[in-house]
Design a protein around this motif. Structure first.
Motif, PDB file in Angstrom:
ATOM      1  N   LEU A 108       0.828  -1.208   0.000  1.00  0.00           N
ATOM      2  CA  LEU A 108       0.000   0.000   0.000  1.00  0.00           C
ATOM      3  C   LEU A 108       0.860   1.254   0.000  1.00  0.00           C
ATOM      4  N   ALA A 109       1.942   1.243   0.786  1.00  0.00           N
ATOM      5  CA  ALA A 109       2.830   2.404   0.845  1.00  0.00           C
ATOM      6  C   ALA A 109       3.496   2.659  -0.508  1.00  0.00           C
ATOM      7  N   VAL A 110       3.936   1.585  -1.171  1.00  0.00           N
ATOM      8  CA  VAL A 110       4.549   1.727  -2.494  1.00  0.00           C
ATOM      9  C   VAL A 110       3.536   2.269  -3.494  1.00  0.00           C
ATOM     10  N   ALA A 111       2.300   1.753  -3.435  1.00  0.00           N
ATOM     11  CA  ALA A 111       1.249   2.248  -4.333  1.00  0.00           C
ATOM     12  C   ALA A 111       0.953   3.719  -4.073  1.00  0.00           C
ATOM     13  N   TYR A 112       1.010   4.123  -2.805  1.00  0.00           N
ATOM     14  CA  TYR A 112       0.780   5.529  -2.460  1.00  0.00           C
ATOM     15  C   TYR A 112       1.845   6.419  -3.094  1.00  0.00           C
TER      16      TYR A 112
ATOM     17  N   LEU B  92       2.997   0.314   9.355  1.00  0.00           N
ATOM     18  CA  LEU B  92       2.907  -0.137  10.745  1.00  0.00           C
ATOM     19  C   LEU B  92       1.468  -0.368  11.203  1.00  0.00           C
ATOM     20  N   LEU B  93       0.513   0.405  10.655  1.00  0.00           N
ATOM     21  CA  LEU B  93      -0.872   0.300  11.118  1.00  0.00           C
ATOM     22  C   LEU B  93      -1.456  -1.098  10.941  1.00  0.00           C
TER      23      LEU B  93
ATOM     24  N   PHE C 246      -6.449   5.526   2.075  1.00  0.00           N
ATOM     25  CA  PHE C 246      -5.289   4.673   2.310  1.00  0.00           C
ATOM     26  C   PHE C 246      -5.249   4.208   3.771  1.00  0.00           C
ATOM     27  N   ILE C 247      -5.630   5.092   4.686  1.00  0.00           N
ATOM     28  CA  ILE C 247      -5.672   4.710   6.099  1.00  0.00           C
ATOM     29  C   ILE C 247      -6.700   3.605   6.318  1.00  0.00           C
ATOM     30  N   PHE C 248      -7.882   3.745   5.701  1.00  0.00           N
ATOM     31  CA  PHE C 248      -8.909   2.717   5.838  1.00  0.00           C
ATOM     32  C   PHE C 248      -8.458   1.403   5.199  1.00  0.00           C
ATOM     33  N   ALA C 249      -7.775   1.493   4.061  1.00  0.00           N
ATOM     34  CA  ALA C 249      -7.263   0.273   3.416  1.00  0.00           C
ATOM     35  C   ALA C 249      -6.252  -0.417   4.318  1.00  0.00           C
ATOM     36  N   SER C 250      -5.387   0.379   4.959  1.00  0.00           N
ATOM     37  CA  SER C 250      -4.406  -0.186   5.881  1.00  0.00           C
ATOM     38  C   SER C 250      -5.088  -0.848   7.077  1.00  0.00           C
TER      39      SER C 250
ATOM     40  N   SER D 238      -8.187  -7.944   8.434  1.00  0.00           N
ATOM     41  CA  SER D 238      -8.305  -9.224   7.721  1.00  0.00           C
ATOM     42  C   SER D 238      -7.193 -10.185   8.114  1.00  0.00           C
ATOM     43  N   SER D 239      -5.979  -9.676   8.206  1.00  0.00           N
ATOM     44  CA  SER D 239      -4.860 -10.545   8.596  1.00  0.00           C
ATOM     45  C   SER D 239      -5.002 -11.005  10.043  1.00  0.00           C
ATOM     46  N   GLY D 240      -5.482 -10.095  10.900  1.00  0.00           N
ATOM     47  CA  GLY D 240      -5.619 -10.426  12.320  1.00  0.00           C
ATOM     48  C   GLY D 240      -6.643 -11.503  12.596  1.00  0.00           C
ATOM     49  N   VAL D 241      -7.689 -11.590  11.772  1.00  0.00           N
ATOM     50  CA  VAL D 241      -8.705 -12.635  11.975  1.00  0.00           C
ATOM     51  C   VAL D 241      -8.455 -13.836  11.065  1.00  0.00           C
ATOM     52  N   HIS D 242      -7.246 -13.883  10.452  1.00  0.00           N
ATOM     53  CA  HIS D 242      -6.799 -14.992   9.621  1.00  0.00           C
ATOM     54  C   HIS D 242      -7.586 -15.127   8.319  1.00  0.00           C
TER      55      HIS D 242
END
Length: 227
Positions: free
Chosen positions: A33-37, A56-57, A99-103, A109-113
């Motif tokens: 996401l950062a690279v896309a930004y 980091l978010l 971008f913040i919402f995407a992060s 999503s990753s946290g809930v597997h």
């Protein structure tokens, strides 16, 4: 066809492998996401702190989701802890907020597997950014810049200036007129779109030849967009 169901693990009873995978995936997708930004950013400069935040978010959110799990009491406690924080960062660009919402979504999503959702969601988000970047309506502002000058109250002087603009610009629009010098002179602001063969320096030089023109100033639109 990739089968992302293999990546999904139990959220109620996570293993060390699934936890590590969640954090690594959060980092990788946040970096994407950062690279896309950076690649789609338009303006003079971007904030490195904002870029670091995009990376980091997702990790922080994934940690929080792993800690909460399915425990309602933990969730309420996390809300209470977060209420003590005060985020006063002024996000000037609505695009940065997306971008913040995407992060956040990547971290959740990753946290809930839900790894498949995190990966496919990031791919779709970056793909949409690329399409918007290449689409005709995102090519840039309608005008190249803002031209300011002041003239005597004579109508012939304004007609002479607009004659130069018609010759040098594809189109232009009078934005403002205001009195100055106790009403003896008028200050004009024009939004202009230059012809391909013309530059702002050529326009300023041409207008400078008009005797009554004073305070000539051209502000490039690209230099102030999204700053």
């Amino acid at each position: 066809m990739l089968d992302f169901s293999v990546l999904n693990s139990s959220f109620a009873n996570p293993t060390w492998i699934s936890i590590i995978y969640a954090f690594l995936l959060s980092f990788i997708l946040g970096t994407a996401l950062a690279v896309a930004y950076v690649k789609t950013f338009r303006g003079l400069s971007y904030s490195l702190n904002f870029l670091h935040g995009l990376v980091l978010l997702p990790i922080v959110i994934a940690i929080a989701m792993q800690a909460i799990g399915d425990n309602v009491a933990r969730g309420i406690g996390m809300i209470g802890a977060l209420s003590l924080l005060r985020f006063r960062t002024n996000v000037k660009d609505p695009r940065d907020m997306f971008f913040i919402f995407a992060s956040l979504a990547v971290g959740l999503s990753s946290g809930v597997h839900a790894y498949g959702i995190a990966i496919l969601g990031t791919i779709c988000f970056i793909l949409a950014l690329t399409v918007l970047q290449k689409s005709p309506f995102a090519a840039g502002p309608q005008f190249d810049g803002l031209l300011r000058l002041n003239l005597s109250r004579s109508g012939s002087d304004q007609r002479e200036v607009e004659g130069v603009l018609e010759k040098s610009c594809r189109h232009f629009a009078l934005a403002t007129i205001r009195e100055m010098g106790q009403g003896e002179r008028l200050d004009y602001s024009y939004q202009v779109r230059l012809k391909p063969c013309q530059t702002s320096a050529d326009l300023v030089e041409e207008l400078g030849r008009i005797t009554s023109v004073r305070g000539l100033n051209f502000m490039n639109q690209e230099s102030v967009i999204e700053v």
